[in-house]
Motif scaffolding. Sequence first.
Motif, PDB file in Angstrom:
ATOM      1  N   ARG A 188      53.866  24.583  47.531  1.00  9.49           N
ATOM      2  CA  ARG A 188      52.694  24.033  46.825  1.00  9.49           C
ATOM      3  C   ARG A 188      51.868  25.107  46.116  1.00  9.49           C
ATOM      4  N   THR A 189      52.256  26.365  46.246  1.00 10.01           N
ATOM      5  CA  THR A 189      51.475  27.446  45.630  1.00 10.01           C
ATOM      6  C   THR A 189      51.624  27.400  44.114  1.00 10.01           C
ATOM      7  N   ARG A 190      50.492  27.417  43.416  1.00  7.29           N
ATOM      8  CA  ARG A 190      50.538  27.364  41.951  1.00  7.29           C
ATOM      9  C   ARG A 190      49.893  28.575  41.291  1.00  7.29           C
TER      10      ARG A 190
ATOM     11  N   ASP B 135      57.188  29.270  39.963  1.00  3.37           N
ATOM     12  CA  ASP B 135      56.123  28.298  39.686  1.00  3.37           C
ATOM     13  C   ASP B 135      54.719  28.849  39.942  1.00  3.37           C
ATOM     14  N   VAL B 136      54.636  30.101  40.371  1.00  4.89           N
ATOM     15  CA  VAL B 136      53.315  30.673  40.659  1.00  4.89           C
ATOM     16  C   VAL B 136      52.816  31.465  39.449  1.00  4.89           C
ATOM     17  N   LEU B 137      51.679  31.038  38.936  1.00  6.74           N
ATOM     18  CA  LEU B 137      51.033  31.742  37.822  1.00  6.74           C
ATOM     19  C   LEU B 137      50.079  32.789  38.424  1.00  6.74           C
ATOM     20  N   VAL B 138      49.857  33.895  37.718  1.00  5.47           N
ATOM     21  CA  VAL B 138      48.927  34.905  38.219  1.00  5.47           C
ATOM     22  C   VAL B 138      47.700  34.960  37.318  1.00  5.47           C
ATOM     23  N   LEU B 139      46.539  34.922  37.948  1.00  2.34           N
ATOM     24  CA  LEU B 139      45.282  35.068  37.213  1.00  2.34           C
ATOM     25  C   LEU B 139      44.756  36.457  37.565  1.00  2.34           C
ATOM     26  N   SER B 140      44.784  37.356  36.583  1.00  2.00           N
ATOM     27  CA  SER B 140      44.430  38.749  36.848  1.00  2.00           C
ATOM     28  C   SER B 140      43.053  39.046  36.264  1.00  2.00           C
ATOM     29  N   ASP B 141      42.062  39.167  37.152  1.00  2.00           N
ATOM     30  CA  ASP B 141      40.671  39.396  36.738  1.00  2.00           C
ATOM     31  C   ASP B 141      40.466  40.905  36.617  1.00  2.00           C
ATOM     32  N   GLU B 142      40.376  41.374  35.368  1.00  2.00           N
ATOM     33  CA  GLU B 142      40.323  42.819  35.109  1.00  2.00           C
ATOM     34  C   GLU B 142      38.955  43.248  34.581  1.00  2.00           C
ATOM     35  N   ILE B 143      37.901  42.512  34.993  1.00  2.00           N
ATOM     36  CA  ILE B 143      36.562  42.734  34.444  1.00  2.00           C
ATOM     37  C   ILE B 143      36.024  44.154  34.735  1.00  2.00           C
ATOM     38  N   TYR B 144      36.508  44.790  35.848  1.00  2.00           N
ATOM     39  CA  TYR B 144      36.029  46.148  36.161  1.00  2.00           C
ATOM     40  C   TYR B 144      36.996  47.233  35.683  1.00  2.00           C
ATOM     41  N   GLU B 145      37.916  46.849  34.791  1.00  2.00           N
ATOM     42  CA  GLU B 145      38.948  47.776  34.318  1.00  2.00           C
ATOM     43  C   GLU B 145      38.402  49.160  33.942  1.00  2.00           C
ATOM     44  N   HIS B 146      37.281  49.166  33.232  1.00  2.00           N
ATOM     45  CA  HIS B 146      36.795  50.446  32.719  1.00  2.00           C
ATOM     46  C   HIS B 146      35.983  51.234  33.728  1.00  2.00           C
ATOM     47  N   ILE B 147      35.705  50.611  34.882  1.00  2.00           N
ATOM     48  CA  ILE B 147      34.968  51.363  35.897  1.00  2.00           C
ATOM     49  C   ILE B 147      35.967  51.760  36.974  1.00  2.00           C
TER      50      ILE B 147
ATOM     51  N   MET C 183      56.810  39.556  34.347  1.00  2.00           N
ATOM     52  CA  MET C 183      55.500  38.922  34.510  1.00  2.00           C
ATOM     53  C   MET C 183      54.833  38.538  33.181  1.00  2.00           C
ATOM     54  N   SER C 184      55.355  39.032  32.061  1.00  2.00           N
ATOM     55  CA  SER C 184      54.581  38.921  30.810  1.00  2.00           C
ATOM     56  C   SER C 184      54.239  37.468  30.446  1.00  2.00           C
ATOM     57  N   ASP C 185      55.099  36.505  30.825  1.00  2.00           N
ATOM     58  CA  ASP C 185      54.808  35.110  30.466  1.00  2.00           C
ATOM     59  C   ASP C 185      54.148  34.335  31.590  1.00  2.00           C
ATOM     60  N   ARG C 186      53.772  35.044  32.656  1.00  2.00           N
ATOM     61  CA  ARG C 186      53.260  34.323  33.833  1.00  2.00           C
ATOM     62  C   ARG C 186      51.902  34.807  34.275  1.00  2.00           C
ATOM     63  N   VAL C 187      51.284  35.657  33.464  1.00  2.00           N
ATOM     64  CA  VAL C 187      49.997  36.220  33.865  1.00  2.00           C
ATOM     65  C   VAL C 187      48.933  35.832  32.847  1.00  2.00           C
TER      66      VAL C 187
END
Length: 395
Positions: A164-166, A198-210, A225-229
């Motif tokens: 069930r992981t999405r 079937d698992v999509l990745v949501l990568s929160d990179e808001i602190y990338e520059h810090i 991963m290029s089509d799944r993130v």
Amino acid sequence: MIQISERVASLSPSATLAMSQKSAQLRASGVDVINMSVGEPDFDTPAHIKEAAKRAIDENYSRYTPVAGYLSLREAVSAKLRSENGLEFDPSRIVVGNGAKQELCNVVLATVNPGDEVLIPVPAWVSYVEMVKLAGGVPVLVHAGLETDFKISPEQLEAAVTPRTRLLMLNSPSNPTGSIYTREELEAFAEVLRRYPDVLVLSDEIYEHISFAGPVASIARCGGMSDRVVVVNGVSKAYAMTGWRIGYMAGPEPVAKAVTKLQGQYTSGASSIAQKAAEAAYTGSQECVEEMREAFRRRRDLIVELASDIPGWMVNRPDGAFYLFPDVSALIGREIGGRRIETSGDYVMYLLEVANVATVDGAAFCAPGYIRLSYATSDDNIREAMRRIREATLR
Ligand code: PMP
Ligand code: GLU
């Protein structure tokens, strides 16, 4: 009688914003509070960005914007992703919105059905679990503590995946811990994820520059991963623009389309002026980013040194963001200053009321026994806050 929907009634209010408001109220009533609760740069927005906004007003950028954002801004974001991150995202796969927060929530709402499971490595930022709840999804928490630098292992990831992981919500550098996953660690996650298409990745990179550990790797660049993130980022932290409210998502085309449809029905395109300012942030000189990072690095060194001397605290040395996440579990069950401390929340209240320093309970980040301090404040404030906390904790 007025009804509040179950959807909203079951949400928790944002603990970071609540604590910050509480500290502002205390300050207004004359108490000298040092606010280390909310996470936002204490710098002013750089001058060239403010100038761009003023120009935008004079040039009459005053109409509704395209729902996904101005093409010129999406092109600037696309160029940034190519040159800084080595990622190819056509502007048609980029959606700009009211902050990274809105884009994170949009992606969750656009991809998660009721009952779907969403993996959240914790400690995690306060809003992730609530966003998943809003979508009717089931948050599945994967725990990591100070002993592993708050990082989960590929084995833990694999053990948490079910049919069930999405979605997997990753955040590196992390709020609240400042930890950064290395490219090798992300490759190991990618190897696991390749077995679960079937698992999509949501990568929160808001602190990338810090980051004080060099350029931050994105899982979007890992094998297969290029089509799944979906990468989420924005101008709030890197350019000291939290109030301007501009963030974006860059991801697979169906997700970008779904997010645009959703946004078109409930917020429309983001502010015209703020978008022009964000464009200037991405296309102008990046020196300001460098300067702020160096200030944060100095403060990180300072706070780690001072915090290591507070009795009952265990700290690591975070590589990024501007948070320290001490383990204060040794203080639980003790009596401090005549008060019984039963939880990290009790300790946070004690620090607010007795030391007049506002922090956030780790429980809000699904990590009771810890507290979060934002060191995005002056060196003097950091010194004084640590002095007060030490003194209050020794009572
Ligand atoms: N993600 C994380 C981990 C954050 O700490 C924040 C800060 N509020 C956001 C997203 C949202 O940033 P914004 O909406 O200001 O772009
Ligand atoms: N992300 C910041 C924090 O964690 C801002 C407040 C919020 O949006 O939660 O403090």
